[in-house]
Design an enzyme around this catalytic site. Sequence first.
Site, mmCIF file in Angstrom:
data_model
loop_
_atom_site.group_PDB
_atom_site.id
_atom_site.type_symbol
_atom_site.label_atom_id
_atom_site.label_comp_id
_atom_site.label_asym_id
_atom_site.label_seq_id
_atom_site.Cartn_x
_atom_site.Cartn_y
_atom_site.Cartn_z
ATOM 1 N N HIS A 38 -19.273 83.672 19.828
ATOM 2 C CA HIS A 38 -20.330 84.214 21.030
ATOM 3 C C HIS A 38 -19.794 83.277 21.924
ATOM 4 O O HIS A 38 -19.402 81.999 22.051
ATOM 5 C CB HIS A 38 -21.811 84.167 20.572
ATOM 6 C CG HIS A 38 -22.038 85.484 19.996
ATOM 7 N ND1 HIS A 38 -23.170 85.996 20.538
ATOM 8 C CD2 HIS A 38 -21.993 86.158 18.897
ATOM 9 C CE1 HIS A 38 -23.493 87.157 19.822
ATOM 10 N NE2 HIS A 38 -22.772 87.228 18.752
ATOM 11 N N GLU A 107 -19.153 92.763 22.212
ATOM 12 C CA GLU A 107 -20.598 92.968 23.034
ATOM 13 C C GLU A 107 -20.239 92.657 24.410
ATOM 14 O O GLU A 107 -19.882 91.403 24.672
ATOM 15 C CB GLU A 107 -21.573 92.362 22.295
ATOM 16 C CG GLU A 107 -21.978 92.731 20.800
ATOM 17 C CD GLU A 107 -21.024 91.833 19.764
ATOM 18 O OE1 GLU A 107 -20.876 90.554 20.262
ATOM 19 O OE2 GLU A 107 -21.114 92.194 18.716
#
Length: 323
Positions: A38, A107
Amino acid sequence: MVRIGYTMMTEQAGPRELVDHVVRAEQAGYDFSVTSDHYFPWLRSQGHSPYAWSVLGAAAQATSRIPLMTYVTCPTVRYHPAIVAQKAATLQLLSEGRFRLGLGAGENLNEHVVGGGWPSVDVRHEMLEEAVEIIRALFEGGHVNHRGTHFDVESARLWDLPDEPPPIGIAVSGEQSCALAGRLADLVIATEPKAGLLESFDRHGGEGKPRVGQLPVCYDPDRDTAIKRAHSQFRWFGSGWKVNSELPHPDAFEAATQFVTPDDVAESIPCGDDPEDFVEAVRPYAEAGFGEIALVQIGGESQPAYLDWAEKTLLPALRDAFG
């Protein structure tokens, strides 16, 4: 027989702590490990997001047995696939063959940081397919030139290649991604215990390939404390990937989950210290056909106590239940 994994969740701990945790997970007897990749945490309360590949390099040197895996990396926007191939080959060498490359369509939360907008899901799947083609070509050795719809590669070559390239896994959440994974992946990745996903994967060429699932858990001797922590840090989890892949910032996840209650979270995430609750949460994955299931203990500061409990109580209970 089900193999139980440990998750290094980069959104909830700093880099040194993550490496300490996976070393302890290896000692505790976990069968494998996975690592999120992330740029942002899901919620501000998680509070971290170090560079996963540096963490993995350190983990490869600090451990000797436990397999490592990205869960998952997006090889299309924030990273060019040629760079992902180089990173993965290096990790396979550092870990002496213990690394698997888990890939996904990404994402917005993480990929927006390089600009350029967030593509539609159809385009993201096109990009992922082209990226896998490039990565596999580089794993084969030699110079690679590529002129594609989404990527160009100019005379690239990996100069340090392992004898066996890392297996490639692809994350799935619906029919389109299952079709892509069935054609292109060595294993399938999912975060929902849906047998239909695996059946679709099999129909498209995945039969007989490994399947890896993941679920959150929240150990604490005080169940109310566990529920409070799970609600604070993980209430985003139930939104589903059609939502989770689109929101661009932790503040968006705060807004999207403002009406999720602690009771809602406790209904979907096992909380407390009763191992049977955790066994029952794993059961749907085992019954759906997942042979590997990675657990995410919620809360970075809770990892040492959780790992001690897992070694003494949880892992024996899971092995009694699932082999």
